[in-house]
Design a protein around this motif. Sequence first.
Motif, PDB file in Angstrom:
ATOM      1  N   VAL A   8      40.872  50.480  42.729  1.00 42.11           N
ATOM      2  CA  VAL A   8      39.981  49.426  42.262  1.00 42.11           C
ATOM      3  C   VAL A   8      38.940  49.216  43.345  1.00 42.11           C
ATOM      4  N   VAL A   9      37.662  49.354  42.965  1.00 44.05           N
ATOM      5  CA  VAL A   9      36.565  49.244  43.925  1.00 44.05           C
ATOM      6  C   VAL A   9      35.668  48.067  43.582  1.00 44.05           C
ATOM      7  N   GLN A  10      35.000  47.543  44.612  1.00 46.29           N
ATOM      8  CA  GLN A  10      34.019  46.481  44.426  1.00 46.29           C
ATOM      9  C   GLN A  10      32.645  47.114  44.511  1.00 46.29           C
ATOM     10  N   MET A  11      31.821  46.913  43.492  1.00 48.51           N
ATOM     11  CA  MET A  11      30.475  47.463  43.468  1.00 48.51           C
ATOM     12  C   MET A  11      29.492  46.444  44.052  1.00 48.51           C
ATOM     13  N   THR A  19      31.838  40.208  36.740  1.00 50.32           N
ATOM     14  CA  THR A  19      32.708  40.743  37.786  1.00 50.32           C
ATOM     15  C   THR A  19      32.095  41.998  38.405  1.00 50.32           C
ATOM     16  N   ASN A  20      32.528  42.326  39.613  1.00 43.42           N
ATOM     17  CA  ASN A  20      32.069  43.573  40.229  1.00 43.42           C
ATOM     18  C   ASN A  20      33.264  44.433  40.648  1.00 43.42           C
ATOM     19  N   ALA A  21      34.416  44.220  40.019  1.00 40.03           N
ATOM     20  CA  ALA A  21      35.628  45.010  40.273  1.00 40.03           C
ATOM     21  C   ALA A  21      35.776  46.056  39.172  1.00 40.03           C
ATOM     22  N   LEU A  33      34.595  54.791  35.258  1.00 42.56           N
ATOM     23  CA  LEU A  33      35.052  53.484  35.729  1.00 42.56           C
ATOM     24  C   LEU A  33      35.274  52.537  34.566  1.00 42.56           C
ATOM     25  N   ARG A  34      36.260  51.620  34.725  1.00 40.92           N
ATOM     26  CA  ARG A  34      36.516  50.591  33.718  1.00 40.92           C
ATOM     27  C   ARG A  34      36.377  49.233  34.371  1.00 40.92           C
ATOM     28  N   CYS A  35      35.575  48.361  33.766  1.00 39.46           N
ATOM     29  CA  CYS A  35      35.395  46.996  34.249  1.00 39.46           C
ATOM     30  C   CYS A  35      36.726  46.255  34.145  1.00 39.46           C
ATOM     31  N   GLN A  36      37.092  45.536  35.194  1.00 42.37           N
ATOM     32  CA  GLN A  36      38.378  44.842  35.232  1.00 42.37           C
ATOM     33  C   GLN A  36      38.393  43.577  34.377  1.00 42.37           C
ATOM     34  N   GLN A  37      37.225  43.077  33.981  1.00 44.30           N
ATOM     35  CA  GLN A  37      37.191  41.851  33.177  1.00 44.30           C
ATOM     36  C   GLN A  37      37.039  42.142  31.689  1.00 44.30           C
ATOM     37  N   CYS A  38      36.009  42.922  31.313  1.00 46.54           N
ATOM     38  CA  CYS A  38      35.730  43.134  29.887  1.00 46.54           C
ATOM     39  C   CYS A  38      36.177  44.504  29.381  1.00 46.54           C
ATOM     40  N   ILE A  42      32.213  53.082  31.936  1.00 50.26           N
ATOM     41  CA  ILE A  42      30.955  53.750  32.263  1.00 50.26           C
ATOM     42  C   ILE A  42      31.252  55.039  33.026  1.00 50.26           C
ATOM     43  N   MET A  43      30.266  55.927  33.070  1.00 50.57           N
ATOM     44  CA  MET A  43      30.354  57.126  33.898  1.00 50.57           C
ATOM     45  C   MET A  43      29.137  57.166  34.802  1.00 50.57           C
TER      46      MET A  43
END
Length: 64
Positions: A8-11, A19-21, A33-38, A42-43
Motif C-alpha cells: 500500500v503506497v501513498q501518492m 484518499t491518497n492510499a 493500483l486500486r484506491c483504498q477508499q472507493c 487505474i494503470m
Amino acid sequence: MNYQIGDVVQMKKPHPCGTNAWEVLRVGADFKLRCQQCQHIIMLPREKFEKSVKKLIKSADIQA
C-alpha cells in the motif's frame, strides 16, 4: 525501490474521492493500483508511478 503486489503506497496527489492510499495489484512495465477508499482501479506506466509515490504505507512482506 522495489514494490510488490499487496503493498500500500501513498501518492503525492489525492484521488478525487479524497484518499491518497493505493494498493499495488500488478508490477512490471505498468503498475495496476486500486484506491483504498472507493476501489477504483487505474494503470500507470512505471516511470509515472515512481515519480508519483510519496512513501510506502504498508509492505506486503510483513506477515504473521
